[in-house]
Design a protein around this motif. Structure first.
Motif, short mmCIF file in Angstrom:
data_model
loop_
_atom_site.label_atom_id
_atom_site.label_comp_id
_atom_site.label_asym_id
_atom_site.label_seq_id
_atom_site.Cartn_x
_atom_site.Cartn_y
_atom_site.Cartn_z
N ASN A 123 -7.16 4.90 -1.78
CA ASN A 123 -5.92 5.17 -2.51
C ASN A 123 -6.01 4.68 -3.96
O ASN A 123 -5.54 5.34 -4.89
N SER A 158 2.23 6.62 -6.80
CA SER A 158 1.20 7.60 -7.18
C SER A 158 1.75 9.02 -7.18
O SER A 158 1.34 9.86 -7.99
N ASN A 159 2.67 9.29 -6.25
CA ASN A 159 3.25 10.64 -6.12
C ASN A 159 4.57 10.80 -6.88
O ASN A 159 5.13 11.89 -6.90
N VAL A 193 1.40 4.34 -2.76
CA VAL A 193 1.33 5.79 -2.52
C VAL A 193 2.55 6.49 -3.12
O VAL A 193 2.43 7.54 -3.75
N TYR A 210 -1.72 -1.48 -5.02
CA TYR A 210 -2.96 -1.42 -4.24
C TYR A 210 -3.76 -2.71 -4.40
O TYR A 210 -4.33 -3.23 -3.43
N ASN A 269 0.83 -1.21 0.00
CA ASN A 269 0.00 0.00 0.00
C ASN A 269 0.86 1.26 0.00
O ASN A 269 0.63 2.20 -0.77
N ASN A 270 1.88 1.28 0.87
CA ASN A 270 2.75 2.47 0.95
C ASN A 270 3.58 2.65 -0.30
O ASN A 270 3.86 3.79 -0.72
#
Length: 303
Positions: free
Chosen positions: A301, A261-262, A258, A279, A254-255
Motif C-alpha cells: 500500500n 490514498s483514494n 487506504v 502506512y 493502514n485502512n
C-alpha cells in the motif's frame, strides 16, 4: 479411544460454572485444553455427540449440561493453540448439540445465545463453502435477534447487530451493493447502544468496521463515502491508541491510509502525504518478523 475423550470431556465440563462469565470459563478450561491438545481433533466431535447423548438421558440435568457444552464451544472457538479450522468445527458441533436441548420454546434466552455463538463460528469457519457458511451465520444472527430485542437485551442486541454487519460486509451471495447497505445499517444500529462513553472499546471496533464498509460502499456519492470512512477511522483511533491496542491501532492506521490514498476531496498532494504517514505508522507495529502478511500488505500500500 473414546474413553480418553470421555474422560477429557468430563474434566472440561465439570470445570465450567455456568454462573460465571467467558473470561472465567477461559481461566478454568484453557489449562485443560493445553494439557490435552492431542484430543483437540476431529475425533472429539463424535465423542462429544456420544458423551452428550448419555448425559442428556438425565432429563433434570439436560439444560445444565447443554449450557456447559455451549460454554465449552464458545471457549474452544477462540482457543489460540491447535488447528483453528478443527477447533471451529468442534465449536459448531457443540453449538448444534446444545441447541437440541436449549430450544426457543423452552429456553428462549439460551436459544438466542446459542444461535449467536453459532453465527460467530460460521462467520469464521474455514472448512466447507465460504459463501454457504456466511449465509448460515446470517441466518443464526437473524434468529438470535428474534429474542435479543433492543428493549429487552440491549447489549446482546448491539453485539449481534455488529456481528451481523460483519457477515453482511463479507457476504458473497446476493447483491454486493445491497449487502453493504445492510452492513452499514447494522453497524449504525449497534452504535445506538455501544456508545463511546459506555462501551469505548466496542464503540471503536464498530467505528472501524463502519469505516471499512463506507470505504467499500457502492451506493451514494463516492467522495462523501470516503469522507465518512475517514471520519470513522479517526474516531476509532481516539480509543485504539498504539499503547493500549497496538494491533488494532496499526490495522486502523493502514485502512485510514487506504482511504486517504483514494480520497477525492481536498488536495491530492496532501492526501497522499497523509496516506504515507498512516502506512509508516502502521509499520511501527506491523513488522516483518511479527506480522509478515500485514507488513507485506502495508508495504504494498505504501508503494
Amino acid at each position: 479411544m473414546h474413553n480418553d475423550y470421555f474422560s477429557f470431556l468430563d474434566q472440561v465440563i465439570s470445570a465450567i460454572d455456568t454462573d460465571s462469565n467467558f473470561d472465567q470459563w477461559k481461566a478454568a478450561i484453557y489449562p485443560l485444553l493445553e494439557a490435552n491438545r492431542d484430543k483437540l481433533n476431529e475425533d472429539l466431535i463424535p465423542a462429544l455427540q456420544t458423551w452428550s447423548a448419555a448425559k442428556f438421558s438425565d432429563t433434570e440435568e439436560r439444560a445444565k449440561v447443554a449450557r456447559k457444552i455451549r460454554a465449552f464451544s464458545s471457549v474452544i472457538d477462540e482457543f489460540p493453540q491447535g488447528d483453528k479450522a478443527t477447533l471451529i468445527e468442534i465449536a459448531i458441533a457443540g453449538g448444534k448439540i446444545a441447541a437440541t436441548v436449549l430450544t426457543r420454546q423452552d429456553f428462549p434466552t439460551d436459544w438466542a445465545r446459542t444461535q449467536h455463538n453459532l453465527g460467530f463460528a460460521y462467520s469464521n469457519r474455514q472448512q466447507g463453502d465460504r459463501t454457504q457458511n456466511l449465509e448460515l451465520a446470517i441466518e443464526c444472527y437473524q434468529q438470535a435477534l428474534q429474542v435479543y430485542t433492543r428493549q429487552d437485551f440491549p447489549e446482546n442486541w448491539a453485539k449481534t447487530q455488529n456481528n451481523l454487519g460483519f457477515a453482511y460486509s463479507n457476504r458473497q451471495q446476493g447483491d454486493r451493493t445491497q449487502n453493504l447497505e445492510l452492513a452499514i445499517e447494522c453497524y449504525q444500529q449497534a452504535l445506538q447502544v455501544r456508545t463511546r462513553q459506555d462501551f469505548p472499546t466496542d464503540w471503536a471496533m464498530i467505528q472501524h468496521n463502519l469505516g471499512l464498509a463506507y470505504s467499500n460502499r457502492q451506493q451514494g456519492d463516492r467522495t462523501q463515502n470516503l469522507e465518512l470512512a475517514i471520519e470513522c477511522y479517526q474516531q476509532a483511533l481516539q480509543v485504539y491508541t498504539r499503547q493500549d491496542f497496538p494491533e488494532n491501532w496499526a490495522k486502523t492506521q493502514n485502512n485510514l491510509g487506504v482511504a486517504y490514498s483514494n480520497r477525492q476531496q481536498g488536495d491530492r498532494t496532501q492526501n497522499l502525504e497523509l496516506a504515507i504517514e498512516c502506512y509508516q505508522q502502521a509499520l511501527q507495529v506491523y513488522t516483518r518478523q511479527d506480522f509478515p502478511k500485514d507488513w507485506a500488505k502495508t508495504q504494498n500500500n505504501l508503494g
